[in-house]
Design a protein around this motif. Structure first.
Motif, PDB file in Angstrom:
ATOM      1  N   ALA A  19       0.836  -1.201   0.000  1.00  0.00           N
ATOM      2  CA  ALA A  19       0.000   0.000   0.000  1.00  0.00           C
ATOM      3  C   ALA A  19       0.873   1.254   0.000  1.00  0.00           C
TER       4      ALA A  19
ATOM      5  N   MET B 137      -4.203  -4.836  -3.750  1.00  0.00           N
ATOM      6  CA  MET B 137      -4.441  -3.457  -3.324  1.00  0.00           C
ATOM      7  C   MET B 137      -5.338  -2.718  -4.308  1.00  0.00           C
ATOM      8  N   ASP B 141      -8.831  -1.286  -3.080  1.00  0.00           N
ATOM      9  CA  ASP B 141      -9.052   0.159  -3.177  1.00  0.00           C
ATOM     10  C   ASP B 141     -10.388   0.472  -3.832  1.00  0.00           C
TER      11      ASP B 141
END
Lengths: 149, 149, 149
Positions: A19, B137, B141
């Motif tokens: 991240a 990710m 997201d």
């Protein structure tokens, strides 16, 4: 990070680093057993009550002592996992954690857990700050991705 | 899906199917022990190093071998849970997984976990694609609901 | 709340109360082993099939019987944890749960889990309502913070 399982700690830092690599602001809140993931290897002497001494005796004293959630086999599985990761050129837990620190990932230790387990701030890595559930909630509210590990 | 517990795998597919039923796009990222949830029953012969052979020997070879996180009782609890679910007309883990596939739920296997455990793509269900933390990710997201199971 | 570990139940209610204190609407969905966290101490007699009787016999009958996920030591660790929390003036699990109820935190029990484990609504705390995966998904979709514990 609630757990202190070696495998879950690895997942946590891989995710945090992944991240952070996208430019996101990342916070890891270490609570309960998770405190064992961020203890110093060489800890200063701190005075503890009887419970703090018991927890200190029974819990992993630093990340090198963490066990897998499965197949730990009294430490043999943990050693094997670390050996295999090294063999496959995957960073160790301690390197992944340092990479997170270097990438600016925020480490917050849970005040209540420290009180319960008798852990002193001086026993935790230098970059760690202290916070409570309000701190956690504030960070979580701002986050797009939020996991209980 | 980090775990390979029978109960947590059931929860994962029930949630995935429930979300897919609302028209949402759903992805399950299988990492670490979670790879055991998406192994084929009849696997092609693939060459493995010594570690891959050890993991292959010690880990559940397919979803039918998964254990409950509690009350597994050396397999008796797992059998009982499957029996009760059948008795109460609840779909089996394998049916729930197939329903997820049929509903278009995306299955991604973690590259790093496959490397560590010596799992070959040919050993995983046909609909599985491979990805890493960046893939995870990106999906997380975009997601509104995101769980670590 | 999927688990019935004493430590994870404590974390759940601390988080729920912390979130409620900020004025947020909070829902806890109790599924699988998590049902054991919201059972009444004095339960009315309900008729159960053989599986319901077995689960009733094997699972914690109420929150006072929950075990730590680690260091439970056949109950000694659980007692020690409760003793230490009391000693440090931290609210007990039962008090934290009552505080959550008083703060208007919504408790939903999973219908499918109740069916599988043969748990009757009359055995659960009075404030508990019943729901399924669609209920969960609707609440999760609206939530900003959502955890699988």
């Amino acid at each position: 990070m609630f757990s202190d399982d070696l495998d879950k700690a690895l997942a946590t830092f891989v995710l945090a680093n992944g991240a952070a690599a996208t430019g996101a602001k990342v916070t890891i809140f270490f609570t309960f057993w998770g405190l064992n993931v961020i203890k110093k290897v060489s800890k200063p002497k701190v005075s503890k009550d009887i419970f703090g001494k018991m927890f200190g005796f029974m819990l992993p004293s630093h990340s090198g002592k963490l066990s897998l959630s499965k197949m730990s086999m009294f430490g043999a599985g943990d050693k094997m996992m670390r050996h295999i990761m090294n063999n496959k050129n995957i960073e160790s837990l301690e390197n992944l954690r340092q990479m997170a620190i270097d990438a600016g990932v925020e480490f917050i230790a849970c005040q209540m857990s420290m009180d319960v387990m008798g852990v002193d701030k001086a026993e935790l890595l230098d970059n760690v700050t202290i916070g409570g559930v309000a701190t956690y909630m504030q960070r979580a509210d701002e986050a797009n991705v939020n996991l209980f590990i």
